[in-house]
Design a protein around this motif. Structure first.
Motif, mmCIF file in Angstrom:
data_model
loop_
_atom_site.group_PDB
_atom_site.id
_atom_site.type_symbol
_atom_site.label_atom_id
_atom_site.label_comp_id
_atom_site.label_asym_id
_atom_site.label_seq_id
_atom_site.Cartn_x
_atom_site.Cartn_y
_atom_site.Cartn_z
ATOM 1 N N ASP A 186 -30.473 -32.378 -21.756
ATOM 2 C CA ASP A 186 -30.305 -33.737 -21.226
ATOM 3 C C ASP A 186 -31.296 -34.068 -20.122
ATOM 4 O O ASP A 186 -31.441 -35.236 -19.750
ATOM 5 N N ASP A 187 -31.968 -33.050 -19.567
ATOM 6 C CA ASP A 187 -32.969 -33.308 -18.528
ATOM 7 C C ASP A 187 -34.263 -33.865 -19.113
ATOM 8 O O ASP A 187 -35.015 -34.558 -18.419
ATOM 9 N N VAL A 188 -34.545 -33.549 -20.362
ATOM 10 C CA VAL A 188 -35.853 -33.884 -20.932
ATOM 11 C C VAL A 188 -35.765 -34.811 -22.140
ATOM 12 O O VAL A 188 -36.808 -35.166 -22.716
ATOM 13 N N THR A 189 -34.562 -35.227 -22.533
ATOM 14 C CA THR A 189 -34.429 -36.112 -23.692
ATOM 15 C C THR A 189 -33.338 -37.144 -23.445
ATOM 16 O O THR A 189 -32.476 -36.980 -22.565
ATOM 17 N N ARG A 190 -33.392 -38.211 -24.258
ATOM 18 C CA ARG A 190 -32.300 -39.178 -24.307
ATOM 19 C C ARG A 190 -32.205 -39.703 -25.736
ATOM 20 O O ARG A 190 -33.227 -39.805 -26.444
ATOM 21 N N PRO A 191 -30.997 -40.048 -26.193
ATOM 22 C CA PRO A 191 -30.809 -40.414 -27.609
ATOM 23 C C PRO A 191 -31.703 -41.547 -28.093
ATOM 24 O O PRO A 191 -32.144 -41.534 -29.252
ATOM 25 N N ALA A 192 -31.976 -42.525 -27.246
ATOM 26 C CA ALA A 192 -32.758 -43.685 -27.682
ATOM 27 C C ALA A 192 -34.178 -43.322 -28.083
ATOM 28 O O ALA A 192 -34.830 -44.062 -28.828
ATOM 29 N N ASP A 193 -34.686 -42.182 -27.613
ATOM 30 C CA ASP A 193 -36.074 -41.800 -27.883
ATOM 31 C C ASP A 193 -36.214 -40.809 -29.033
ATOM 32 O O ASP A 193 -37.335 -40.381 -29.337
ATOM 33 N N ILE A 194 -35.117 -40.446 -29.666
ATOM 34 C CA ILE A 194 -35.149 -39.342 -30.630
ATOM 35 C C ILE A 194 -35.106 -39.856 -32.064
ATOM 36 O O ILE A 194 -34.313 -40.734 -32.399
ATOM 37 N N GLU A 195 -35.959 -39.278 -32.896
ATOM 38 C CA GLU A 195 -35.966 -39.577 -34.323
ATOM 39 C C GLU A 195 -35.182 -38.524 -35.104
ATOM 40 O O GLU A 195 -34.534 -38.848 -36.104
ATOM 41 N N GLY A 196 -35.217 -37.284 -34.635
ATOM 42 C CA GLY A 196 -34.489 -36.226 -35.324
ATOM 43 C C GLY A 196 -34.270 -35.024 -34.429
ATOM 44 O O GLY A 196 -35.046 -34.773 -33.494
ATOM 45 N N ILE A 197 -33.189 -34.280 -34.702
ATOM 46 C CA ILE A 197 -32.861 -33.063 -33.948
ATOM 47 C C ILE A 197 -32.566 -31.941 -34.934
ATOM 48 O O ILE A 197 -31.861 -32.141 -35.927
ATOM 49 N N GLU A 198 -33.104 -30.763 -34.641
ATOM 50 C CA GLU A 198 -32.770 -29.541 -35.373
ATOM 51 C C GLU A 198 -32.173 -28.549 -34.370
ATOM 52 O O GLU A 198 -32.779 -28.287 -33.327
ATOM 53 N N ALA A 199 -31.017 -28.017 -34.668
ATOM 54 C CA ALA A 199 -30.395 -27.023 -33.790
ATOM 55 C C ALA A 199 -30.109 -25.760 -34.587
ATOM 56 O O ALA A 199 -29.450 -25.805 -35.642
ATOM 57 N N TYR A 200 -30.628 -24.614 -34.092
ATOM 58 C CA TYR A 200 -30.444 -23.322 -34.762
ATOM 59 C C TYR A 200 -29.620 -22.410 -33.842
ATOM 60 O O TYR A 200 -29.980 -22.175 -32.683
ATOM 61 N N ARG A 201 -28.523 -21.881 -34.401
ATOM 62 C CA ARG A 201 -27.581 -21.116 -33.593
ATOM 63 C C ARG A 201 -27.911 -19.637 -33.519
ATOM 64 O O ARG A 201 -27.218 -18.867 -32.842
ATOM 65 N N SER A 202 -28.967 -19.224 -34.177
ATOM 66 C CA SER A 202 -29.459 -17.851 -34.060
ATOM 67 C C SER A 202 -30.966 -17.866 -34.215
ATOM 68 O O SER A 202 -31.532 -18.753 -34.871
ATOM 69 N N TRP A 203 -31.592 -16.849 -33.627
ATOM 70 C CA TRP A 203 -33.055 -16.848 -33.683
ATOM 71 C C TRP A 203 -33.564 -16.557 -35.091
ATOM 72 O O TRP A 203 -34.684 -16.915 -35.441
ATOM 73 N N ALA A 204 -32.738 -15.964 -35.913
ATOM 74 C CA ALA A 204 -33.162 -15.632 -37.274
ATOM 75 C C ALA A 204 -33.447 -16.874 -38.097
ATOM 76 O O ALA A 204 -34.287 -16.849 -39.002
ATOM 77 N N GLY A 205 -32.775 -17.985 -37.794
ATOM 78 C CA GLY A 205 -32.988 -19.175 -38.595
ATOM 79 C C GLY A 205 -34.073 -20.094 -38.088
ATOM 80 O O GLY A 205 -34.443 -21.070 -38.750
ATOM 81 N N VAL A 206 -34.616 -19.816 -36.903
ATOM 82 C CA VAL A 206 -35.629 -20.707 -36.310
ATOM 83 C C VAL A 206 -36.948 -20.554 -37.050
ATOM 84 O O VAL A 206 -37.375 -19.420 -37.343
ATOM 85 N N PRO A 207 -37.641 -21.652 -37.398
ATOM 86 C CA PRO A 207 -38.965 -21.560 -38.031
ATOM 87 C C PRO A 207 -39.895 -20.695 -37.190
ATOM 88 O O PRO A 207 -39.893 -20.773 -35.955
ATOM 89 N N PRO A 208 -40.689 -19.856 -37.808
ATOM 90 C CA PRO A 208 -41.506 -18.874 -37.075
ATOM 91 C C PRO A 208 -42.500 -19.492 -36.093
ATOM 92 O O PRO A 208 -42.886 -18.848 -35.113
ATOM 93 N N GLN A 209 -42.945 -20.719 -36.327
ATOM 94 C CA GLN A 209 -43.930 -21.308 -35.415
ATOM 95 C C GLN A 209 -43.318 -21.697 -34.070
ATOM 96 O O GLN A 209 -44.052 -22.024 -33.126
ATOM 97 N N PHE A 210 -41.981 -21.661 -33.993
ATOM 98 C CA PHE A 210 -41.316 -22.022 -32.739
ATOM 99 C C PHE A 210 -40.715 -20.764 -32.108
ATOM 100 O O PHE A 210 -39.509 -20.557 -32.104
ATOM 101 N N SER A 211 -41.571 -19.927 -31.573
ATOM 102 C CA SER A 211 -41.119 -18.687 -30.938
ATOM 103 C C SER A 211 -40.810 -18.951 -29.468
ATOM 104 O O SER A 211 -41.511 -19.715 -28.797
ATOM 105 N N ASP A 212 -39.753 -18.307 -28.993
ATOM 106 C CA ASP A 212 -39.309 -18.503 -27.622
ATOM 107 C C ASP A 212 -40.164 -17.657 -26.682
ATOM 108 O O ASP A 212 -40.091 -16.422 -26.690
ATOM 109 N N ARG A 213 -40.961 -18.305 -25.849
ATOM 110 C CA ARG A 213 -41.852 -17.579 -24.946
ATOM 111 C C ARG A 213 -41.100 -16.954 -23.771
ATOM 112 O O ARG A 213 -41.648 -16.139 -23.047
ATOM 113 N N SER A 214 -39.832 -17.368 -23.575
ATOM 114 C CA SER A 214 -39.064 -16.768 -22.482
ATOM 115 C C SER A 214 -38.497 -15.406 -22.851
ATOM 116 O O SER A 214 -37.976 -14.692 -21.989
#
Length: 269
Positions: free
Chosen positions: A227-255
């Motif tokens: 909620d700090d970096v987004t608001r519904p009015a500006d969003i076209e689509g959201i993808e939420a993955y509940r485990s790292w196994a399902g996340v597309p490989p190009q989106f690796s968590d740098r943390s």
């Protein structure tokens, strides 16, 4: 002997008073003439008038830089005898040293209908300003329809929605239907995703008590709540993955965390 002095004195008095009488006779017409001239000047000054006014829009707000002209329509005279005036920042204008008679007051300003007012100069005064409200010109524009092609990011979004069963996908239609106050509210209905109130406003999103990685148009927002970096009015689509196994490989968590990810795609403006 006693009579002569008396006669001499009378003659002497007459000789002294004659010039004074002549001076008085000469001075009297001059005083009358001067008095008449002064009366004429006073009468002429009494017939000099002033005109003040204010120009506003239909809502009563002052209109600066409006062109104001005063045209004579008396004594066989036509045309403007006075300089063109322009309204100041507060919409006011004024004319001074006006001759008596009828006149036409005209006001023009870009984007507004012109205004004309007939008036009798003899009846106006600076203490009774004229109020003029100009009507704006309303222009009817043709309806503009904008047709846009689906962006590459949303094409990939729809492709993953068809092939990946582990993610949660929310498109623009669903976002508008839910009318969520915060982006995090859109994820409340999905199991495995926890949404809790945040002390600094909005909500915190957690997957198994772990903060998921957040990507905005492919760029990771480090150490940020959704909620700090987004608001519904500006969003076209959201993808939420509940485990790292399902996340597309190009989106690796740098943390270095492995608790899923939320991908947010903003609208093309």
């Amino acid at each position: 002997m006693g009579v002569q002095p008396t006669v001499s004195n009378r003659m002497s008095d007459s000789a002294h008073t004659r010039p004074a009488r002549l001076f008085a006779l000469v001075l009297a017409p001059m005083i009358i003439a001067a008095s008449g001239a002064s009366s004429q000047e006073a009468g002429s000054a009494a017939h000099i008038h002033q005109l003040a006014g204010v120009v506003t829009d239909a809502r009563g707000f002052p209109l600066p830089d409006a062109e104001v002209t005063l045209d004579r329509r008396s004594s066989g005279l036509t045309g403007s005898l006075y300089p063109v005036a322009r309204t100041s920042a507060d919409g006011t204008f004024s004319f001074s040293r006006l001759e008596p008679g009828s006149a036409i007051l005209s006001v023009r300003r870009v984007g507004h209908h012109p205004y004309r007012l007939g008036l009798l100069v003899d009846t106006v005064a600076v203490t009774r300003p004229v109020r003029i409200a100009l009507q704006a010109i309303v222009t009817a524009l043709d309806t503009v329809r904008v047709l846009s092609k689906e962006g590459a990011a949303m094409q990939e979004f729809n492709a993953r929605r068809r092939t990946r069963g582990s993610g949660v996908f929310i498109d623009r239609r669903e976002i508008e239907r839910r009318r969520a106050a915060y982006t995090s509210d859109l994820l409340r209905a999905f199991p495995g995703i926890g949404v809790r109130r945040s002390a600094r406003g909005g909500n915190r999103v957690r997957v198994r008590n772990c903060r998921p990685a957040i990507f905005i148009d492919g760029t990771q927002a480090l150490d940020a709540e959704l909620d700090d970096v987004t608001r519904p009015a500006d969003i076209e689509g959201i993808e939420a993955y509940r485990s790292w196994a399902g996340v597309p490989p190009q989106f690796s968590d740098r943390s270095g965390k492995s608790c899923g990810a939320i991908l947010v795609w903003t609208r093309i403006r």
